[in-house]
Scaffold this motif. Structure first.
Motif, PDB file in Angstrom:
ATOM      1  N   THR A  24     -58.010 -15.093  86.470  1.00 36.54           N
ATOM      2  CA  THR A  24     -59.244 -16.333  86.697  1.00 36.54           C
ATOM      3  C   THR A  24     -60.214 -15.765  87.925  1.00 36.54           C
ATOM      4  O   THR A  24     -61.206 -16.028  88.312  1.00 36.54           O
ATOM      5  CB  THR A  24     -58.466 -17.803  87.014  1.00 36.54           C
ATOM      6  N   THR A  52     -62.057 -25.849  91.027  1.00 39.63           N
ATOM      7  CA  THR A  52     -61.920 -25.944  89.380  1.00 39.63           C
ATOM      8  C   THR A  52     -60.850 -24.499  88.746  1.00 39.63           C
ATOM      9  O   THR A  52     -60.106 -24.906  87.442  1.00 39.63           O
ATOM     10  CB  THR A  52     -62.704 -24.311  89.110  1.00 39.63           C
ATOM     11  N   ALA A  56     -57.741 -26.163  86.526  1.00 38.56           N
ATOM     12  CA  ALA A  56     -57.408 -25.113  84.962  1.00 38.56           C
ATOM     13  C   ALA A  56     -56.577 -24.632  85.026  1.00 38.56           C
ATOM     14  O   ALA A  56     -55.731 -24.918  84.048  1.00 38.56           O
ATOM     15  CB  ALA A  56     -58.775 -23.846  85.854  1.00 38.56           C
ATOM     16  N   ARG A  60     -54.114 -25.887  82.079  1.00 43.42           N
ATOM     17  CA  ARG A  60     -54.145 -24.654  81.060  1.00 43.42           C
ATOM     18  C   ARG A  60     -53.421 -24.854  79.682  1.00 43.42           C
ATOM     19  O   ARG A  60     -54.077 -23.817  78.819  1.00 43.42           O
ATOM     20  CB  ARG A  60     -52.834 -23.305  81.636  1.00 43.42           C
ATOM     21  N   TRP A  72     -64.729 -21.696  79.734  1.00 48.97           N
ATOM     22  CA  TRP A  72     -63.884 -22.357  80.119  1.00 48.97           C
ATOM     23  C   TRP A  72     -63.659 -23.002  81.119  1.00 48.97           C
ATOM     24  O   TRP A  72     -63.809 -24.401  81.412  1.00 48.97           O
ATOM     25  CB  TRP A  72     -62.264 -22.317  79.112  1.00 48.97           C
ATOM     26  N   LEU A  73     -63.697 -22.067  82.158  1.00 45.28           N
ATOM     27  CA  LEU A  73     -64.143 -22.038  83.174  1.00 45.28           C
ATOM     28  C   LEU A  73     -64.989 -22.743  84.316  1.00 45.28           C
ATOM     29  O   LEU A  73     -65.080 -23.769  85.085  1.00 45.28           O
ATOM     30  CB  LEU A  73     -63.495 -20.964  84.091  1.00 45.28           C
ATOM     31  N   ILE A  76     -64.882 -26.364  82.698  1.00 42.18           N
ATOM     32  CA  ILE A  76     -64.495 -26.979  84.434  1.00 42.18           C
ATOM     33  C   ILE A  76     -64.946 -27.473  85.736  1.00 42.18           C
ATOM     34  O   ILE A  76     -65.688 -28.431  86.205  1.00 42.18           O
ATOM     35  CB  ILE A  76     -62.803 -26.304  84.108  1.00 42.18           C
TER      36      ILE A  76
END
Length: 331
Positions: A24, A52, A56, A60, A72-73, A76
């Motif tokens: 990440t 964030t 995450a 997860r 996806w990140l 968020i």
């Protein structure tokens, strides 16, 4: 599913915090820029990027690899920013009190973004110069939070309507409507700019821009008020943040304010300066030496928009006690 997504899923299922962080962390800078566009404040963007990553981790197991990890990140991060804006009412721009169609609003929480913290590959991370300039960031703040998110996801990041709708838990029709309204506002705020910021290459500063910054610094160092005035367009837009009520629309008013406010005292101030860039814009870091002090201490950062060799916009920021700018505290 790509190798990265497969590795991420495996790390998430195994509770491997080290591997999770490694996968990440590579997205930190671009996510931070995304949060900055949403919030216009560097320190808030830092905090929301960290939020964030925390979200995450807690979510997860919801990542199945059907979408890219990056998408996806971003989803968020966008929702973390929307939650923040819902709680922080001081993130609403205040009317500038200026007459006329150009009155606009002041964004008192606006902070400059240090170029050293931008992604190393601006093309890959969608950080074209136009989407990080102060005028663009200020214009985006005029949008209601949900419209702001739609506009950034659709017109800056280039997401399809369906992907943006899924991220924001909206219908495609709602996203399309919000985008249309956002574009109208952006045209009003940036009438001379285009509305497609996704593709242009990031350019370097022009010779004009470098020359104006050099002359701006030299005028301060010489205490040359006339020389400074010669660099300004008559219709200069000047603001000194985070002070309220400081948006000025003429060079004459700006100079009068500098002199009466003691910011520029002819023949008495001892200035030094260094050229820099923030928000991919030309800037001057100004250092002032007080009597009895052996050092020049960082005082302000002046961010300039140069048009035809003259300063059209000058946004000053108090730079004292702002180590994240990455500037030396003394000269």
């Amino acid at each position: 599913m790509s190798d990265d997504e497969a590795t991420f899923v495996a790390a998430a299922r195994a509770g491997d915090t080290a591997r999770f962080a490694q996968l990440t962390e590579r997205h930190r800078r671009e996510l931070q820029v995304h949060c900055y566009r949403m919030l216009a404040n560097y320190e808030d963007a830092q905090d929301l990027t960290q939020e964030t990553f925390l979200r995450a981790w807690h979510k997860r197991e919801s990542f199945q690899g059907r979408a890219a990890l990056r998408t996806w990140l971003y989803r968020i991060a966008t929702n973390a920013c929307l939650d923040f804006l819902a709680k922080r009412k001081d993130r609403t721009p205040v009317p500038s009190g200026l007459p006329g169609p150009d009155s606009g609003s002041e964004v008192l929480y606006l902070q400059p973004y240090p170029d050293r913290m931008l992604p190393e590959d601006p093309q890959e991370s969608v950080v074209a110069r136009e989407t990080i300039e102060l005028a663009f960031i200020v214009a985006v703040q005029q949008l209601p939070p949900r419209q702001r998110a739609v506009f950034v996801l659709r017109d800056v990041l280039g997401w399809p309507a369906s992907t943006a709708a899924d991220a924001l838990e909206l219908t495609v029709a709602s996203v399309t409507s919000a985008l249309q309204r956002a574009r109208v506002t952006m045209r009003e705020q940036l009438p001379d700019r285009r509305l497609d910021w996704r593709s242009p290459a990031t350019r370097e500063l022009s010779t004009d821009e470098r020359g104006v910054v050099k002359s701006y610094i030299e005028a301060h160092q010489r205490n040359d008020l006339d020389g400074l005035v010669s660099l300004l367009r008559e219709d200069l837009r000047f603001a000194m943040l985070p002070e309220a009520g400081t948006v000025i629309r003429t060079a004459e008013e700006a100079v009068d304010g500098w002199v009466s406010g003691g910011l520029f005292q002819r023949g008495h101030d001892d200035w030094r300066g260094i050229a820099t860039t923030v928000n991919r814009m030309p800037a001057a870091a100004l250092y002032l030496r007080a009597s009895e002090d052996p050092d020049h201490r960082l005082f302000a950062v002046a961010v300039l928009r140069v048009v035809d060799g003259k300063i059209a916009e000058l946004t000053g920021f108090d730079a004292r006690d702002q180590p994240w700018l990455g500037l030396p505290s003394t000269l």
